[in-house]
Structures are given as structure tokens and as C-alpha cells.
Design a protein around this motif. Structure first.
Motif, PDB file in Angstrom:
ATOM      1  N   ILE A 308       0.876  -1.177   0.000  1.00  0.00           N
ATOM      2  CA  ILE A 308       0.000   0.000   0.000  1.00  0.00           C
ATOM      3  C   ILE A 308       0.906   1.217   0.000  1.00  0.00           C
ATOM      4  N   GLY A 309       0.641   2.169  -0.894  1.00  0.00           N
ATOM      5  CA  GLY A 309       1.491   3.352  -0.981  1.00  0.00           C
ATOM      6  C   GLY A 309       0.702   4.637  -0.984  1.00  0.00           C
ATOM      7  N   SER A 310       1.390   5.724  -0.664  1.00  0.00           N
ATOM      8  CA  SER A 310       0.757   7.039  -0.697  1.00  0.00           C
ATOM      9  C   SER A 310       0.557   7.482  -2.144  1.00  0.00           C
ATOM     10  N   ASP A 311      -0.341   8.421  -2.345  1.00  0.00           N
ATOM     11  CA  ASP A 311      -0.669   8.862  -3.698  1.00  0.00           C
ATOM     12  C   ASP A 311       0.208  10.014  -4.173  1.00  0.00           C
ATOM     13  N   GLU A 312       1.355  10.210  -3.540  1.00  0.00           N
ATOM     14  CA  GLU A 312       2.279  11.269  -3.935  1.00  0.00           C
ATOM     15  C   GLU A 312       3.557  10.673  -4.512  1.00  0.00           C
ATOM     16  N   GLY A 313       4.273  11.498  -5.299  1.00  0.00           N
ATOM     17  CA  GLY A 313       5.554  11.082  -5.839  1.00  0.00           C
ATOM     18  C   GLY A 313       5.406  10.020  -6.915  1.00  0.00           C
ATOM     19  N   ALA A 314       6.428   9.146  -7.010  1.00  0.00           N
ATOM     20  CA  ALA A 314       6.456   8.111  -8.044  1.00  0.00           C
ATOM     21  C   ALA A 314       5.720   6.845  -7.641  1.00  0.00           C
ATOM     22  N   THR A 315       5.281   6.763  -6.399  1.00  0.00           N
ATOM     23  CA  THR A 315       4.646   5.530  -5.926  1.00  0.00           C
ATOM     24  C   THR A 315       3.454   5.103  -6.786  1.00  0.00           C
ATOM     25  N   ILE A 319       2.696   1.350  -8.131  1.00  0.00           N
ATOM     26  CA  ILE A 319       1.480   0.699  -7.623  1.00  0.00           C
ATOM     27  C   ILE A 319       0.316   1.267  -8.419  1.00  0.00           C
ATOM     28  N   TYR A 320       0.022   0.646  -9.527  1.00  0.00           N
ATOM     29  CA  TYR A 320      -0.927   1.259 -10.460  1.00  0.00           C
ATOM     30  C   TYR A 320      -2.342   0.733 -10.248  1.00  0.00           C
ATOM     31  N   ASN A 321      -2.723   0.535  -8.992  1.00  0.00           N
ATOM     32  CA  ASN A 321      -4.075   0.094  -8.656  1.00  0.00           C
ATOM     33  C   ASN A 321      -4.592   0.994  -7.536  1.00  0.00           C
ATOM     34  N   ASP A 322      -5.703   1.673  -7.773  1.00  0.00           N
ATOM     35  CA  ASP A 322      -6.234   2.634  -6.802  1.00  0.00           C
ATOM     36  C   ASP A 322      -6.575   1.986  -5.463  1.00  0.00           C
ATOM     37  N   LYS A 323      -6.863   0.682  -5.471  1.00  0.00           N
ATOM     38  CA  LYS A 323      -7.186   0.008  -4.215  1.00  0.00           C
ATOM     39  C   LYS A 323      -5.981  -0.070  -3.280  1.00  0.00           C
ATOM     40  N   LEU A 324      -4.787   0.136  -3.833  1.00  0.00           N
ATOM     41  CA  LEU A 324      -3.559   0.034  -3.050  1.00  0.00           C
ATOM     42  C   LEU A 324      -2.909   1.392  -2.811  1.00  0.00           C
ATOM     43  N   LEU A 325      -3.618   2.464  -3.137  1.00  0.00           N
ATOM     44  CA  LEU A 325      -3.115   3.816  -2.896  1.00  0.00           C
ATOM     45  C   LEU A 325      -3.994   4.510  -1.866  1.00  0.00           C
ATOM     46  N   TYR A 326      -3.368   5.283  -0.987  1.00  0.00           N
ATOM     47  CA  TYR A 326      -4.125   6.051   0.000  1.00  0.00           C
ATOM     48  C   TYR A 326      -3.721   7.516  -0.078  1.00  0.00           C
ATOM     49  N   GLU A 327      -4.532   8.368   0.464  1.00  0.00           N
ATOM     50  CA  GLU A 327      -4.255   9.801   0.455  1.00  0.00           C
ATOM     51  C   GLU A 327      -3.133  10.104   1.446  1.00  0.00           C
ATOM     52  N   CYS A 328      -2.025  10.593   0.936  1.00  0.00           N
ATOM     53  CA  CYS A 328      -0.854  10.854   1.775  1.00  0.00           C
ATOM     54  C   CYS A 328      -1.213  11.779   2.931  1.00  0.00           C
ATOM     55  N   ARG A 329      -0.688  11.456   4.111  1.00  0.00           N
ATOM     56  CA  ARG A 329      -0.902  12.197   5.365  1.00  0.00           C
ATOM     57  C   ARG A 329      -2.305  11.969   5.953  1.00  0.00           C
ATOM     58  N   ASN A 330      -3.058  11.056   5.368  1.00  0.00           N
ATOM     59  CA  ASN A 330      -4.409  10.778   5.835  1.00  0.00           C
ATOM     60  C   ASN A 330      -4.451   9.357   6.381  1.00  0.00           C
ATOM     61  N   SER A 333      -7.480   7.214   5.581  1.00  0.00           N
ATOM     62  CA  SER A 333      -7.444   6.636   4.241  1.00  0.00           C
ATOM     63  C   SER A 333      -6.569   5.378   4.228  1.00  0.00           C
ATOM     64  N   LEU A 334      -5.416   5.443   4.912  1.00  0.00           N
ATOM     65  CA  LEU A 334      -4.535   4.276   4.978  1.00  0.00           C
ATOM     66  C   LEU A 334      -5.205   3.132   5.736  1.00  0.00           C
ATOM     67  N   ALA A 335      -5.853   3.449   6.852  1.00  0.00           N
ATOM     68  CA  ALA A 335      -6.550   2.412   7.622  1.00  0.00           C
ATOM     69  C   ALA A 335      -7.626   1.742   6.778  1.00  0.00           C
ATOM     70  N   GLU A 336      -8.308   2.511   5.956  1.00  0.00           N
ATOM     71  CA  GLU A 336      -9.348   1.962   5.078  1.00  0.00           C
ATOM     72  C   GLU A 336      -8.752   0.950   4.097  1.00  0.00           C
ATOM     73  N   ARG A 337      -7.589   1.281   3.529  1.00  0.00           N
ATOM     74  CA  ARG A 337      -6.947   0.375   2.582  1.00  0.00           C
ATOM     75  C   ARG A 337      -6.506  -0.919   3.277  1.00  0.00           C
ATOM     76  N   ILE A 338      -5.933  -0.796   4.464  1.00  0.00           N
ATOM     77  CA  ILE A 338      -5.503  -1.983   5.204  1.00  0.00           C
ATOM     78  C   ILE A 338      -6.705  -2.845   5.564  1.00  0.00           C
ATOM     79  N   ARG A 339      -7.773  -2.196   6.016  1.00  0.00           N
ATOM     80  CA  ARG A 339      -8.999  -2.904   6.400  1.00  0.00           C
ATOM     81  C   ARG A 339      -9.559  -3.683   5.212  1.00  0.00           C
ATOM     82  N   TRP A 340      -9.545  -3.081   4.027  1.00  0.00           N
ATOM     83  CA  TRP A 340     -10.069  -3.752   2.833  1.00  0.00           C
ATOM     84  C   TRP A 340      -9.261  -5.009   2.522  1.00  0.00           C
TER      85      TRP A 340
END
Length: 382
Positions: A308-315, A319-330, A333-340
Motif C-alpha cells: 500500500i502506498g501514498s498517492d504522492e511522488g512516483a509511488t 502501484i498502479y491500482n487505486d485500491k492500493l493507494l491512500y491519500e498521503c498524510r491521511n 485513508s490508509l486504515a481503510e486500505r488496510i482494512r479492505w
């Protein structure tokens, strides 16, 4: 025209993504019977590794042309800057002396924090490639002291190489005629054999983050674990790899205590066997605030972890799947991705496998990286 010798300029002497990439390039060039020499900043781990490889090394004092906001407004800041400029002149003279003796075919500047060596190379008619591996404003909270001078230097070299599309999009605006991007190469041979268990199949969900400074986004990860713990998901174990120290570590420890998750967080420090650690990881986190490339992202995917990666920079490029990206500093949002991922282990395993196969196909291999670099060297040296 044949390529016989490359001179590298490294303004760093520690081990980082930039210096690891440098060593991989040198090793690959040696296999092609191409000699390397290296100018390095000071004594340190890089010098030791170069000595083991019997690479001819020249130590210099460099100056960084990066500054903090307001740094040149104080007498102390101005005095330091004058010292840096004097060191730069001395470094250029030393580089010129070495170039006259070594006669390399190419000068390869390995990071973007200093233009040192460009003047010496130009004086002797030696082609220059400048490898940009970071965005100073994001990575160090610093900027070049003179943006017009930066553009002048960028335009003066034969090629500006960016290590990702993210970096390219920034630097191609400064020097569009000679800027390109080549992804860094990462050794991942044998990673697919390291994993012993499917992800998310154990009683404890093992999460890993690799990095030692605040840029790597530890707070996002720790807080996300705290959110999930408060929801009753208590079988999480977040291991932080890298030597986190000083006031920053104390700050993180305070957050951990406040969230009541002291037993869920491990500061494991530095390890020489990160590939195996990724193979023991269920979920790898890349929480950086604008990662320029992301070697650990590639390594973790190669070892079969779901990243799971942040949505900033080259990540997002890696990681070209939105299900594995979270809003950086949020952290929510990260907890939601892990929970899924926890709730959908079959889907998570399929995603992990697809990412692993993409990496192991050679998309980010050292061989591909070196082939592209060597072709570039030869083309600009004709």
C-alpha cells in the motif's frame, strides 16, 4: 565508439537509494569490461564498498547548492555559503586534475544536489549525464539557491536522467530538450523463492515500513494501526525497519503510547536481510511524502508482499491500482486500505501475485537499467 571508462561523481558517502544504485551500475559496467572511477564526498560506507571492489576513488569536499528558506539572510548563513563556494572552486580544480590524467569517456553525476564537476568536464570536452534522484523541496525541505542558475546547469549537460516519470515531469519543464527518464534497476533475483506462507494467512498480520526519517511517513502508518486497533483489529504487528533515532523516535513513541498500541509496534532497526523480511511481511507500506522512485516498493512486491502506498511522488507509477493507494498524510485513508485487504484476502493475494509477476518480468531490472544507460553513454559519446 567503444566505451572504456566512466567517472562518477557522488555527493553522498552514506548508503542510500542513490549510492546503492551507483554501486549496481558500477558492478554491471565491470561485467561489460568498462572501468569506473568515483569522486566521493568523504569517508563513509560508500568508500568502504568501493575499496572492496577495488574501484579507484578520489575524495573531495563538495558543496550543496541547496538552501533552507532564509538561510542566506543571516551573517552566519552568508559566511557558510562563502565557504561552500570556496570549496566548490577547490573541488573543480581537483576534478580537473584527475580528469586530465584519467581521461574518462563520460562524466556521470549521481545526484542533483550539486553541479560540481560540470565545469571541469566542459573544459575538457567530456560528455556529462546528470542523474536526478530527488526533489529537494519535498525530500529535504530545501531548494536551489538560484533557479536560473539551476536551469543553466541543467541545459549545459548532454543528458538529464530522471529516475521516474514523477521526477521527469518536474525537470523536463526546466530543461525540456535534454531531459529523459530511466527507471532505476533493482536486484530481485530469487525473491520469489523466499516466501514460505501466503499473505494474510497467519494469526498475526505482519506490516512493515522501511525508513528512518520523517519523510517516510511513519506517523501515517502508526496512526492507521491505532485506528484499526480501536475498531477491534488487534492482531496487527507493525515493524519499522531502519535506525529511527533522537527526537523523531521519541515523538513516534509518544504517539504509540497515546494510541495504546505499544505492543503492536516494533522498532527493529537496520537489517542486512531486508529481502527475507519482505518475504515474511503481509502488508508493506510506502508512506513517503513524494518518493522519487521507491526501491523498497519494488523489493517488497518482488518478495510477494502486498504494498500500500501514498498517492504522492512516483509511488502511483509503481502501484498502479487505486485500491492500493491512500491519500498521503491521511491515516484514515490508509486504515481503510488496510482494512479492505484484511477483509478480502483472496483479492489481496491476487493483487500481490500480479504485482510480483510484473516486477519479476524485468520491468525494473538492473540489466534493463544498465542497457539503457550504456546505450545513452555511447550515443552521447559519438
Amino acid at each position: 565508439m567503444s566505451l572504456k571508462k566512466v567517472a562518477f561523481i557522488s555527493t553522498a558517502s552514506n548508503m542510500s537509494g542513490a549510492t546503492l544504485a551507483l554501486l549496481e551500475i558500477i558492478d554491471a559496467l565491470r561485467e561489460r569490461k568498462i572501468e569506473s572511477i568515483v569522486f566521493t564526498a568523504s569517508r563513509g560506507p560508500l568508500e568502504d564498498k568501493l575499496k572492496k571492489r577495488k574501484i579507484k576513488t578520489y575524495k573531495l569536499f563538495y558543496y550543496s547548492y541547496l538552501i533552507f528558506d532564509g538561510e542566506l539572510e543571516s551573517p552566519v548563513g552568508k559566511a557558510k555559503w562563502n565557504i561552500k563556494k570556496a570549496l566548490a572552486l577547490r573541488a573543480e580544480r581537483r576534478i580537473d586534475e584527475v580528469l586530465s590524467r584519467e581521461e574518462p569517456d563520460i562524466i556521470h553525476i549521481n545526484t542533483g544536489i550539486s553541479p560540481v564537476g560540470i565545469q571541469s568536464a566542459r573544459k575538457r570536452g567530456i560528455p556529462v549525464v546528470w542523474h536526478i534522484r530527488e526533489v529537494p523541496e519535498t525530500y529535504w525541505n530545501r531548494h536551489v539557491f538560484n533557479y536560473e542558475l539551476e536551469k543553466k546547469y541543467l541545459k549545459s549537460v548532454d543528458k538529464v536522467i530522471c529516475i521516474s516519470k514523477y521526477i521527469y515531469d518536474i525537470y523536463s519543464k526546466k530543461s525540456p530538450e535534454n531531459t529523459m527518464f530511466i527507471y532505476d534497476g533493482v536486484h530481485t533475483e530469487g525473491y520469489e523463492k523466499l516466501r514460505k506462507h501466503e499473505i494474510l494467512s497467519g494469526k498475526v498480520i505482519k506490516i512493515s515500513l522501511c525508513g528512518f526519517d520523517a519523510f517516510k511517513g511513519h506517523e501515517d502508518a502508526i496512526t492507521a494501526v491505532g485506528i484499526l486497533y480501536s475498531e477491534g483489529i488487534a492482531n496487527l504487528e507493525l515493524t519499522i525497519w531502519g535506525k529511527v533515532e533522537g527526537s523523531y523516535k521519541r515523538k513516534l513513541e509518544g504517539i504509540i503510547v497515546d494510541l495504546g498500541i505499544k505492543d503492536n509496534i516494533i522498532f527493529a532497526g537496520y537489517t542486512r536481510n531486508m529481502p527475507q523480511k519482505w518475504a515474511e511481511t503481509d502488508i508493506a507500506l510506502m508512506c513517503s511524502r513524494g518518493e522519487a522512485f521507491g526501491r523498497v516498493t519494488i523489493e517488497a512486491m518482488a518478495a510477494g508482499a502486498i504494498v500500500i502506498g501514498s498517492d504522492e511522488g512516483a509511488t502511483p507509477e509503481l502501484i498502479y491500482n487505486d485500491k492500493l493507494l491512500y491519500e498521503c498524510r491521511n491515516s484514515l485513508s490508509l486504515a481503510e486500505r488496510i482494512r479492505w485487504l484484511i477483509s478480502n484476502p483472496i483479492d489481496a493475494r491476487k493483487l500481490a501475485y500480479d504485482c510480483q509477476m510484473m516486477v519479476l518480468s524485468g520491468q525494473y531490472s538492473v540489466e534493463k537499467n544498465i542497457n539503457e544507460l550504456c546505450n545513452l553513454y555511447i550515443n552521447i559519446n559519438r
